[in-house]
Design an enzyme around this catalytic site. Structure first.
Site, short mmCIF file in Angstrom:
data_model
loop_
_atom_site.label_atom_id
_atom_site.label_comp_id
_atom_site.label_asym_id
_atom_site.label_seq_id
_atom_site.Cartn_x
_atom_site.Cartn_y
_atom_site.Cartn_z
N LYS A 174 0.87 -1.19 0.00
CA LYS A 174 0.00 0.00 0.00
C LYS A 174 0.90 1.23 0.00
O LYS A 174 1.37 1.70 1.02
CB LYS A 174 -0.89 -0.02 1.25
CG LYS A 174 -2.22 0.58 1.01
CD LYS A 174 -2.52 1.99 1.44
CE LYS A 174 -1.68 2.92 2.17
NZ LYS A 174 -1.40 4.15 1.37
N GLU B 266 9.17 1.40 10.92
CA GLU B 266 10.21 2.41 10.64
C GLU B 266 9.52 3.75 10.73
O GLU B 266 8.83 4.16 9.81
CB GLU B 266 10.80 2.19 9.24
CG GLU B 266 11.52 0.86 9.07
CD GLU B 266 12.87 0.81 9.77
OE1 GLU B 266 13.30 1.84 10.34
OE2 GLU B 266 13.48 -0.26 9.78
N CYS C 10 13.54 10.73 7.12
CA CYS C 10 13.49 10.39 8.54
C CYS C 10 14.88 10.48 9.17
O CYS C 10 15.00 10.66 10.37
CB CYS C 10 12.94 8.98 8.72
SG CYS C 10 13.85 7.77 7.77
N GLU D 177 9.69 16.40 14.25
CA GLU D 177 10.43 16.18 13.03
C GLU D 177 10.07 17.33 12.08
O GLU D 177 8.90 17.53 11.77
CB GLU D 177 9.94 14.85 12.46
CG GLU D 177 10.83 14.21 11.49
CD GLU D 177 10.30 12.83 11.10
OE1 GLU D 177 9.10 12.57 11.25
OE2 GLU D 177 11.12 12.04 10.63
P1 NAD Z 1 2.25 8.84 7.15
O1 NAD Z 1 2.37 8.11 8.42
O2 NAD Z 1 1.27 9.93 7.04
O3 NAD Z 1 1.89 7.84 5.96
C1 NAD Z 1 2.67 6.68 5.72
C2 NAD Z 1 1.78 5.63 5.09
O4 NAD Z 1 0.76 5.28 6.00
C3 NAD Z 1 1.09 6.07 3.81
O5 NAD Z 1 1.07 5.00 2.91
C4 NAD Z 1 -0.32 6.39 4.28
O6 NAD Z 1 -1.29 6.22 3.29
C5 NAD Z 1 -0.50 5.36 5.36
N1 NAD Z 1 -1.51 5.73 6.35
C6 NAD Z 1 -1.85 6.97 6.77
N2 NAD Z 1 -2.84 6.89 7.69
C7 NAD Z 1 -3.11 5.58 7.85
C8 NAD Z 1 -4.03 4.85 8.66
N3 NAD Z 1 -4.85 5.46 9.50
N4 NAD Z 1 -4.04 3.52 8.56
C9 NAD Z 1 -3.19 2.88 7.73
N5 NAD Z 1 -2.30 3.51 6.94
C10 NAD Z 1 -2.26 4.84 6.99
O7 NAD Z 1 3.73 9.32 6.79
P2 NAD Z 1 4.22 10.16 5.53
O8 NAD Z 1 3.84 11.57 5.74
O9 NAD Z 1 3.81 9.48 4.27
O10 NAD Z 1 5.78 9.95 5.63
C11 NAD Z 1 6.58 10.74 6.43
C12 NAD Z 1 6.90 10.02 7.71
O11 NAD Z 1 7.54 8.77 7.41
C13 NAD Z 1 7.89 10.78 8.56
O12 NAD Z 1 7.51 10.76 9.89
C14 NAD Z 1 9.18 10.00 8.35
O13 NAD Z 1 10.10 10.14 9.40
C15 NAD Z 1 8.69 8.62 8.21
N6 NAD Z 1 9.71 7.80 7.54
C16 NAD Z 1 10.41 6.92 8.31
C17 NAD Z 1 11.40 6.16 7.73
C18 NAD Z 1 12.18 5.17 8.55
O14 NAD Z 1 12.79 4.29 7.97
N7 NAD Z 1 12.20 5.26 9.87
C19 NAD Z 1 11.67 6.28 6.36
C20 NAD Z 1 10.94 7.20 5.62
C21 NAD Z 1 9.94 7.95 6.24
#
Ligand code: NAD
Length: 505
Positions: free
Chosen positions: A200, A276, A310, A406
């Site tokens: 997804k 992650e 991240c 962040e």
């Molecule tokens: P997000 O949490 O908003 O979304 C991530 C994913 O989760 C997307 O596919 C989104 O559609 C899905 N999602 C959102 N709400 C959901 C729900 N209620 N139920 C199920 N799935 C849901 O994050 P983002 O804005 O897309 O990405 C940025 C974040 O990702 C930052 O916090 C960043 O630090 C983190 N990140 C972490 C790593 C790591 O390896 N630690 C790597 C890249 C990004």
């Protein structure tokens, strides 16, 4: 309606600023059971728009899956699991190696799609393709190295054998900031282990994931092994999948906030989880550091991916005695960035993912300045666009919101310290624990500080740690588990212990 070949969209035709760069067509439907198809109930008219971060314009419409489609994807992943998990490790490894070769051959095409939907400069998108491809190569090699153990029981009565088996059909959820690499970092170890998956991708950047799924089909990954759902309703769709007892594993990369919700939702099915999540990386510059090299590393750690990473340096924690030199040098480098479309070869800093994310960062900057920070670089911003020129703030209050969250933007706050103890205390004063960076010429201090930092990864005199062969992941609220290295494979394997009495041999 279902079709076996993808409905595609030419992302270039919908926009103007790709210039002479050819942006290839990508699939736009759902991939379920090896077929590209429209959502079950709603038909082709129900779509999710994908926007160009540089202009805000719509570049594509992709299928908008509903919970019923999620169930169909789980059906497909569950049906394919028996045969896929019994393929030989070598077969799985060779498919991953073919995927690596084809991805490298199509690097420019993938880079163009990444820049189109995510906005980063083309050179950075090419770097993401190289990074993302390395997970395919690494896990092509690791697929045949999932070892077990054998040990004589202490009382001598039995042989204890352990074997590793795939955990089962897995749900993989990825964010928008690395539209390819976050997908390959999960899909490659899952497939190497013998798991089937439902992917997804993020709403903002589904095109790269769809294109990658087509690549996997092309190299011969069997139907149902990789299924892809794009949706505007991630909560509903994911809830349906997590409620399905056939799913045995969730691997999530995204914000800590959503990660917490998904951990709670995974409790019912007692799922294996890999998380992650968000970071809040300290970047420590001691008085004995090579300041020029620290500035170089700071530019990488801050501006890679436009700060939307991240592992981006979130807090520059600098010894007061070298702060003037560090701040002046960093200001010069940040001010020299060329901001524009990712397709312009001169651009070094593209737009942020969208206006909302940019305005969130601006609000954090305003609050920090109101709280006493000294603006060193703070240009006026244009309303209603996603572009944000780099911001540099000096002597920031470590208790302010900008220190706790962040930033996810090209914003560099400097915090000053007078002693090593104070620096280490500031560095770990956060709920996050993903990565830290340390600059010093004193080897003993580097190891002392690296050991003390509360996080999963540390870069010594370098501003970048990501590597497919290394265990990537965090502690505290930054997550659970590791991706990359042999540890990434183990996230998709269960250990089974078999006790064999010697009397039965
Ligand atoms: P997000 O949490 O908003 O979304 C991530 C994913 O989760 C997307 O596919 C989104 O559609 C899905 N999602 C959102 N709400 C959901 C729900 N209620 N139920 C199920 N799935 C849901 O994050 P983002 O804005 O897309 O990405 C940025 C974040 O990702 C930052 O916090 C960043 O630090 C983190 N990140 C972490 C790593 C790591 O390896 N630690 C790597 C890249 C990004």
């Amino acid at each position: 309606m279902s079709t076996s070949s993808a409905t595609t969209v030419d992302a270039k035709s919908a926009t103007s600023d790709a210039g002479s760069v050819e942006v290839p067509a990508t699939p736009t439907q759902l991939l379920i059971g090896g077929e590209w198809r429209d959502p079950l109930s709603s038909g082709p008219s129900v779509t999710l728009p994908v926007n160009d971060p540089a202009t805000g314009g719509v570049i594509a419409d992709v299928a908008d899956a509903a919970p019923d489609d999620a169930e169909a994807a789980v059906d497909a992943a569950a049906a394919a699991f028996t045969s896929w998990s019994s393929t030989s490790p070598r077969q799985r490894g060779e498919l991953l190696r073919s995927a690596f070769d084809l991805l490298v051959a199509q690097a420019d095409e993938f880079a163009a799609v990444i820049t189109r939907e995510m906005g980063k400069p083309l050179d950075e998108s090419r770097a993401e393709v190289r990074y993302g491809a390395e997970f395919l190569r690494w896990y092509a090699e690791e697929a045949v190295r999932a070892t077990g153990t054998a040990r004589t029981a202490p009382d001598g009565a039995a042989l204890h054998v352990t074997i590793r088996q795939p955990v089962g059909p897995s749900l993989l959820i990825t964010p928008w900031n690395f539209p390819l690499a976050m997908v390959t970092r999960k899909v490659a170890p899952a497939l190497a282990a013998g798991c089937t998956v439902v992917v997804k991708p993020a709403e903002e950047t589904p095109l790269t994931a769809l294109m990658f799924a087509e690549l996997l089909r092309e190299v011969g990954v069997p139907p149902g092994v990789v299924n892809v759902l794009t949706t505007s309703r991630p909560g509903q769709v994911v809830a349906r999948i997590l409620a399905d007892r056939r799913i045995r594993k969730l691997s999530f990369t995204g914000s800590t906030e959503v990660g917490r919700t998904l951990l709670a939702a995974s409790a019912n099915g007692v799922l294996r989880t890999s998380m992650e999540l968000g970071g809040n990386a300290p970047f420590l510059v001691f008085d004995d550091a090579d300041v020029e090299s620290a500035i170089e590393g700071a530019v990488t750690a801050k501006l890679r991916n436009g700060g939307q990473s991240c592992v981006a340096a979130n807090r520059f924690i600098v010894d007061r005695r070298v702060a003037d030199d560090f701040v002046a040098g960093l200001a010069e480098r940040l001010a020299a960035q060329k901001i524009g479309s990712g397709f312009d070869p001169a651009t070094t800093l593209g737009p942020m993912i969208n206006v909302k994310q940019r305005d969130r960062a601006i609000a954090l900057v305003r609050a920090a300045v109101a709280d006493g920070a000294t603006p060193v670089l703070l240009d006026a911003v244009e309303a209603g666009t996603a572009f944000l020129p780099p911001v540099l703030l000096n002597d920031v209050n470590p208790d302010g919101a900008i220190a706790k969250q962040e930033i996810f933007a090209p914003v560099a706050p400097i915090y000053l310290f007078d002693s090593e103890d104070e620096a280490l205390r500031l560095a770990s004063d956060t709920e996050a624990g993903l990565v830290g960076f340390i600059y010093s010429r004193d080897a003993a201090r580097l190891m002392r500080a690296a050991t003390a930092l509360e996080c999963g990864m540390v870069g010594l005199n370098r501003g970048l740690v990501s590597d497919a062969s290394a265990p990537f992941g965090g502690t505290k609220h930054s997550g659970l588990g590791r991706e990359g290295s042999e540890a990434g494979l183990h996230e998709y394997l269960e250990t089974k212990y078999i006790s064999h009495p010697f009397s039965a041999v």
